[in-house]
Design a protein around this motif. Structure first.
Motif, PDB file in Angstrom:
ATOM      1  N   GLN A   1       1.434 -10.128  10.463  1.00 39.80           N
ATOM      2  CA  GLN A   1       1.495  -9.905  11.895  1.00 39.80           C
ATOM      3  C   GLN A   1       1.359  -8.414  12.210  1.00 39.80           C
ATOM      4  O   GLN A   1       1.302  -7.563  11.317  1.00 39.80           O
ATOM      5  CB  GLN A   1       2.819 -10.439  12.452  1.00 39.80           C
ATOM      6  CG  GLN A   1       2.997 -11.938  12.259  1.00 39.80           C
ATOM      7  CD  GLN A   1       1.910 -12.743  12.948  1.00 39.80           C
ATOM      8  OE1 GLN A   1       1.585 -12.500  14.112  1.00 39.80           O
ATOM      9  NE2 GLN A   1       1.337 -13.707  12.231  1.00 39.80           N
ATOM     10  N   SER A   2       1.295  -8.090  13.481  1.00 42.43           N
ATOM     11  CA  SER A   2       1.214  -6.696  13.906  1.00 42.43           C
ATOM     12  C   SER A   2       2.410  -5.927  13.357  1.00 42.43           C
ATOM     13  O   SER A   2       3.534  -6.418  13.366  1.00 42.43           O
ATOM     14  CB  SER A   2       1.202  -6.637  15.437  1.00 42.43           C
ATOM     15  OG  SER A   2       1.144  -5.295  15.864  1.00 42.43           O
TER      16      SER A   2
ATOM     17  N   HIS B   1      -3.900  -9.257  12.699  1.00 44.57           N
ATOM     18  CA  HIS B   1      -3.276  -8.248  13.553  1.00 44.57           C
ATOM     19  C   HIS B   1      -2.715  -7.077  12.750  1.00 44.57           C
ATOM     20  O   HIS B   1      -2.339  -6.050  13.317  1.00 44.57           O
ATOM     21  CB  HIS B   1      -2.149  -8.880  14.369  1.00 44.57           C
ATOM     22  CG  HIS B   1      -2.609  -9.977  15.283  1.00 44.57           C
ATOM     23  ND1 HIS B   1      -3.430  -9.741  16.365  1.00 44.57           N
ATOM     24  CD2 HIS B   1      -2.375 -11.320  15.265  1.00 44.57           C
ATOM     25  CE1 HIS B   1      -3.684 -10.893  16.988  1.00 44.57           C
ATOM     26  NE2 HIS B   1      -3.066 -11.859  16.333  1.00 44.57           N
ATOM     27  N   ALA B   2      -2.658  -7.243  11.439  1.00 41.04           N
ATOM     28  CA  ALA B   2      -2.057  -6.232  10.579  1.00 41.04           C
ATOM     29  C   ALA B   2      -3.063  -5.151  10.211  1.00 41.04           C
ATOM     30  O   ALA B   2      -4.280  -5.323  10.347  1.00 41.04           O
ATOM     31  CB  ALA B   2      -1.521  -6.890   9.306  1.00 41.04           C
ATOM     32  N   ASP B   3      -2.536  -4.026   9.715  1.00 40.62           N
ATOM     33  CA  ASP B   3      -3.394  -3.023   9.098  1.00 40.62           C
ATOM     34  C   ASP B   3      -3.937  -3.606   7.793  1.00 40.62           C
ATOM     35  O   ASP B   3      -3.249  -4.380   7.112  1.00 40.62           O
ATOM     36  CB  ASP B   3      -2.604  -1.750   8.796  1.00 40.62           C
ATOM     37  CG  ASP B   3      -2.245  -0.978  10.063  1.00 40.62           C
ATOM     38  OD1 ASP B   3      -2.865  -1.232  11.117  1.00 40.62           O
ATOM     39  OD2 ASP B   3      -1.333  -0.130   9.992  1.00 40.62           O
TER      40      ASP B   3
ATOM     41  N   ARG C   1      -5.884  -0.837  14.803  1.00 39.54           N
ATOM     42  CA  ARG C   1      -5.562  -1.195  13.415  1.00 39.54           C
ATOM     43  C   ARG C   1      -6.185  -0.187  12.461  1.00 39.54           C
ATOM     44  O   ARG C   1      -7.316   0.241  12.649  1.00 39.54           O
ATOM     45  CB  ARG C   1      -6.067  -2.594  13.078  1.00 39.54           C
ATOM     46  CG  ARG C   1      -5.312  -3.705  13.772  1.00 39.54           C
ATOM     47  CD  ARG C   1      -5.798  -5.047  13.260  1.00 39.54           C
ATOM     48  NE  ARG C   1      -7.239  -5.192  13.419  1.00 39.54           N
ATOM     49  CZ  ARG C   1      -8.047  -5.772  12.531  1.00 39.54           C
ATOM     50  NH1 ARG C   1      -7.563  -6.243  11.399  1.00 39.54           N
ATOM     51  NH2 ARG C   1      -9.343  -5.873  12.769  1.00 39.54           N
TER      52      ARG C   1
END
Length: 266
Positions: A99-100, A124-126, A209
């Motif tokens: 997730q973020s 949504h993650a790096d 991101r």
């Protein structure tokens, strides 16, 4: 009188040898309860010991693999630093978990299917791409990072040569792998002398991101992570957030036990 006795015998279940059913069941239980008890204890002991024995994997880059080609060391150090490392081989599971505010590492593997790339693009993650297929790198970075033609040399450590804090902290790395051409809006680090090809490139996408492209698995495998500043770069890049999803885009081979408890037959 005999009829009354017969009725009484029938009521209590008297058998031909003069014993009733209840007494025979009790006798059998007394005879078998110790062997059954031993079996139950053995099974319970095996199950408990098996649960407590760590599984080892022979899959390259697996966080449970303690061999030179595994990534157990990096995962363990990250865990001690408070990073929750979760491994998966499913793209949909990886993007669901990432997730973020977390990191999704895509580690090794051959060409990725279009549906897998679609899943990763929606994450949504790096992203940290470790020795990922060049076409996948170009697609996930919107064409800003493309593969170079020069391989890095492990016997000649590469200096950071950039202002990125993670690269500066690492100082130098020694790896063998892919190099990249850092396009507009990207930061290329550890450039091979006499070329413009970088071993590590980072880019921040329009949606905020960050994507770090690491051209070699030498930065994360047990046998090479201790070279020069490899570990420092890997730990800082992968440990940027408290949650790390480790995605191996391949089917996992069966794990093998380490020195564990004996089998039930033993």
């Amino acid at each position: 009188m005999s009829a009354d006795v017969a009725r009484t015998d029938d009521a209590v279940g008297v058998t031909g040898d003069g014993s009733d059913v209840r007494s025979r069941v009790s006798a059998r239980w007394r005879r078998w309860r110790w062997p059954l008890g031993v079996v139950v204890v053995l099974v319970a002991t095996v199950l408990v010991l098996t649960a407590l024995t760590p599984h080892r994997s022979s899959v390259p880059l697996d966080v449970a693999n303690v061999g030179d080609d595994g990534a157990r060391a990096v995962a363990q150090v990250l865990g001690r630093q408070g990073v929750d490392v979760t491994q998966t081989t499913s793209a949909s599971d990886a993007t669901r978990r990432a997730q973020s505010g977390s990191t999704l590492a895509v580690v090794g593997g051959g060409p990725l299917a279009d549906e897998v790339l679609d899943e990763l693009a929606r994450a949504h993650a790096d992203l940290v791409l470790v020795d990922v297929d060049a076409d996948a790198v170009a697609r996930l970075t919107a064409g800003r990072v493309t593969a170079g033609t020069t391989g890095t040399v492990p016997t000649v450590p590469l200096d950071a040569g950039c202002a990125d804090p993670d690269a500066v902290a690492a100082g130098r790395i020694a790896v063998l792998g892919t190099t990249y051409v850092a396009g507009e809006g990207t930061t290329g680090c550890f450039v091979v002398p006499g070329t413009t090809a970088a071993a590590v490139v980072s880019v921040v996408l329009d949606d905020g991101r960050r994507i770090d492209v690491l051209g070699s698995t030498d930065l994360v495998t047990n046998g090479t992570v201790a070279r020069e500043g490899n570990a420092a770069l890997a730990l800082r890049t992968l440990g940027r957030h408290a949650d790390l999803v480790w995605f191996l885009p391949r089917a996992v081979a069966p794990v093998v036990e380490g020195v564990g408890p004996p089998s039930l037959l033993d």
